[in-house]
Design a protein around this motif. Structure first.
Motif, short mmCIF file in Angstrom:
data_model
loop_
_atom_site.label_atom_id
_atom_site.label_comp_id
_atom_site.label_asym_id
_atom_site.label_seq_id
_atom_site.Cartn_x
_atom_site.Cartn_y
_atom_site.Cartn_z
N ALA A 47 3.08 -26.04 -54.93
CA ALA A 47 2.92 -25.21 -53.74
C ALA A 47 1.51 -25.35 -53.17
CB ALA A 47 3.21 -23.75 -54.06
N LEU A 48 0.54 -25.52 -54.04
CA LEU A 48 -0.85 -25.67 -53.60
C LEU A 48 -1.04 -26.94 -52.77
CD1 LEU A 48 -3.76 -24.53 -53.85
CD2 LEU A 48 -4.03 -26.04 -55.81
N ILE A 49 -0.35 -28.02 -53.14
CA ILE A 49 -0.49 -29.27 -52.39
C ILE A 49 0.57 -29.42 -51.31
CG2 ILE A 49 -1.65 -30.48 -54.26
CD1 ILE A 49 1.03 -31.94 -54.77
N GLY A 50 1.45 -28.41 -51.17
CA GLY A 50 2.43 -28.42 -50.09
C GLY A 50 3.71 -29.16 -50.40
N ARG A 51 4.04 -29.33 -51.67
CA ARG A 51 5.26 -30.05 -52.06
C ARG A 51 6.16 -29.20 -52.93
NH1 ARG A 51 6.05 -35.27 -49.94
NH2 ARG A 51 4.03 -36.01 -49.28
N ALA A 52 6.20 -27.90 -52.69
CA ALA A 52 6.96 -26.99 -53.54
C ALA A 52 8.46 -27.23 -53.46
CB ALA A 52 6.65 -25.54 -53.17
N ARG A 53 8.97 -27.64 -52.32
CA ARG A 53 10.41 -27.82 -52.15
C ARG A 53 10.87 -29.24 -52.44
NH1 ARG A 53 12.29 -24.18 -47.10
NH2 ARG A 53 11.27 -22.27 -47.78
N GLU A 54 9.96 -30.12 -52.75
CA GLU A 54 10.31 -31.51 -53.03
C GLU A 54 10.92 -31.62 -54.43
OE1 GLU A 54 7.99 -35.62 -52.50
OE2 GLU A 54 7.04 -34.23 -53.89
N SER A 55 12.04 -32.33 -54.53
CA SER A 55 12.66 -32.50 -55.84
C SER A 55 11.87 -33.54 -56.65
CB SER A 55 14.10 -32.96 -55.69
OG SER A 55 14.15 -34.28 -55.20
N ARG A 56 12.04 -33.46 -57.95
CA ARG A 56 11.35 -34.41 -58.82
C ARG A 56 11.84 -35.83 -58.57
NH1 ARG A 56 9.60 -34.23 -64.98
NH2 ARG A 56 9.33 -36.45 -65.23
N ALA A 57 13.13 -35.98 -58.25
CA ALA A 57 13.69 -37.30 -57.99
C ALA A 57 13.05 -37.95 -56.77
CB ALA A 57 15.20 -37.21 -57.81
N THR A 58 12.78 -37.18 -55.75
CA THR A 58 12.14 -37.72 -54.54
C THR A 58 10.73 -38.21 -54.85
OG1 THR A 58 13.41 -36.18 -53.19
CG2 THR A 58 11.50 -37.21 -52.16
N VAL A 102 4.82 -35.40 -59.63
CA VAL A 102 5.81 -35.87 -60.58
C VAL A 102 6.04 -34.87 -61.71
CG1 VAL A 102 6.30 -37.65 -62.29
CG2 VAL A 102 5.40 -38.29 -60.08
N GLY A 103 5.01 -34.29 -62.26
CA GLY A 103 5.21 -33.45 -63.43
C GLY A 103 4.53 -32.11 -63.40
N GLY A 104 4.10 -31.68 -62.25
CA GLY A 104 3.33 -30.45 -62.17
C GLY A 104 4.18 -29.19 -62.17
N GLU A 136 9.57 -39.07 -57.77
CA GLU A 136 9.67 -40.20 -58.68
C GLU A 136 10.05 -41.47 -57.94
OE1 GLU A 136 12.36 -41.51 -62.51
OE2 GLU A 136 12.08 -39.39 -62.08
N GLN A 137 10.93 -41.35 -56.98
CA GLN A 137 11.37 -42.51 -56.21
C GLN A 137 10.22 -43.09 -55.39
OE1 GLN A 137 14.48 -41.53 -53.46
NE2 GLN A 137 15.45 -43.51 -53.72
N GLU A 138 9.37 -42.25 -54.85
CA GLU A 138 8.25 -42.71 -54.03
C GLU A 138 7.09 -43.25 -54.84
OE1 GLU A 138 6.99 -39.62 -51.42
OE2 GLU A 138 8.90 -39.53 -50.37
N LEU A 139 6.88 -42.73 -56.04
CA LEU A 139 5.64 -43.03 -56.77
C LEU A 139 5.81 -43.95 -57.98
CD1 LEU A 139 4.13 -39.45 -56.71
CD2 LEU A 139 3.44 -41.38 -55.30
N LEU A 140 6.94 -43.88 -58.67
CA LEU A 140 7.08 -44.59 -59.93
C LEU A 140 7.98 -45.81 -59.80
CD1 LEU A 140 7.56 -41.48 -62.23
CD2 LEU A 140 5.46 -42.70 -61.75
#
Length: 51
Positions: free
Chosen positions: A24-35, A16-18, A37-41
């Protein structure tokens, strides 16, 4: 189960805010913040809204 929950919380916070390097370390470098946020918040922002 406790250590697994702690890892989940840390990864979710990074999603969400990294910084880009941490994402990139956790493999989510290309994921948008909106995606993430939609899944987690449950709240909404300018990028995500409920219908």
């Amino acid at each position: 189960m406790g250590p697994l929950g702690i890892i989940t919380i840390v990864v979710s916070a990074i999603r969400v805010g990294g910084v880009g390097a941490l994402k990139a370390l956790i493999g989510r470098a290309r994921e948008s913040r909106a995606t993430a946020e939609q899944e987690l918040l449950t709240s909404t922002s300018d990028n995500v809204c409920e219908l």
